[in-house]
Write an enzyme that holds these catalytic residues in place. Structure first.
Site, mmCIF file in Angstrom:
data_model
loop_
_atom_site.group_PDB
_atom_site.id
_atom_site.type_symbol
_atom_site.label_atom_id
_atom_site.label_comp_id
_atom_site.label_asym_id
_atom_site.label_seq_id
_atom_site.Cartn_x
_atom_site.Cartn_y
_atom_site.Cartn_z
ATOM 1 N N VAL A 103 0.845 -1.190 0.000
ATOM 2 C CA VAL A 103 0.000 0.000 0.000
ATOM 3 C C VAL A 103 0.881 1.240 0.000
ATOM 4 O O VAL A 103 1.910 1.284 0.677
ATOM 5 C CB VAL A 103 -0.896 0.026 1.264
ATOM 6 N N CYS A 104 0.462 2.246 -0.761
ATOM 7 C CA CYS A 104 1.101 3.567 -0.692
ATOM 8 C C CYS A 104 -0.017 4.604 -0.762
ATOM 9 O O CYS A 104 -1.185 4.259 -0.593
ATOM 10 C CB CYS A 104 2.124 3.734 -1.826
ATOM 11 N N GLY A 105 0.316 5.844 -1.017
ATOM 12 C CA GLY A 105 -0.709 6.888 -1.034
ATOM 13 C C GLY A 105 -1.670 6.780 -2.202
ATOM 14 O O GLY A 105 -2.881 6.918 -2.042
ATOM 15 N N VAL A 153 -4.071 4.414 -0.336
ATOM 16 C CA VAL A 153 -4.854 4.843 0.826
ATOM 17 C C VAL A 153 -5.972 5.800 0.397
ATOM 18 O O VAL A 153 -7.043 5.803 0.997
ATOM 19 C CB VAL A 153 -3.936 5.493 1.889
ATOM 20 N N GLY A 212 -1.040 4.297 -5.037
ATOM 21 C CA GLY A 212 -0.897 3.042 -5.763
ATOM 22 C C GLY A 212 0.284 3.004 -6.706
ATOM 23 O O GLY A 212 0.633 1.948 -7.237
#
Length: 137
Positions: free
Chosen positions: A96-98, A125, A100
């Site tokens: 997961v990142c901010g 997220v 994708g």
């Protein structure tokens, strides 16, 4: 009458096959294209398949809110710190990142480490929040 019954049965079988294929196609395309998981799919992986979640955002963003049960590893230190977590490589892993983007770039690197199944959260997220799913602070 017998002939019409056979046609009805064939039509029902065809309908069953087409609807089954329509339900399975998104999963198949995800497996083939490597497309990430939707927030709903990620929730299923976490709850039913015991997937580990690794958040690749900087620590400040992670502390502001992250997926439940997520571990924070900054993307630049991914390989070294992922080993330290001692995750079960048989269980799925969600990156997961901010948005994708970073998690998609890290996907190949993590796959090389021997995890059986690795995917990303499409939209990161931001997509999780847009789906009105909870974040932990």
């Amino acid at each position: 009458m017998n002939f019409l019954t056979q046609i009805d049965n064939l039509a029902l079988i065809a309908l069953l096959l087409v609807s089954g294929l329509a339900l399975f196609l998104p999963t198949l395309s995800t497996l083939i294209s490597g497309k990430g998981l939707s927030p709903a799919e990620a929730t299923i992986w976490i709850n039913r398949r015991k997937a580990a979640v690794v958040d690749l955002r900087p620590n400040i963003e992670f502390k502001a809110g992250h997926l439940p049960g997520a571990k924070n590893i900054f993307v630049d230190q991914l390989t070294a710190n992922l080993e330290k977590l001692k995750l079960d490589r048989k269980n799925p892993l969600i990156l997961v990142c901010g948005t994708g983007v970073s998690s998609r770039k890290a996907l190949a690197e993590v796959q090389k480490m021997g995890f059986a199944e690795v995917s990303t959260l499409d939209g990161g997220v931001q997509a999780w929040q847009a789906a009105a799913l909870p974040l932990v602070k």
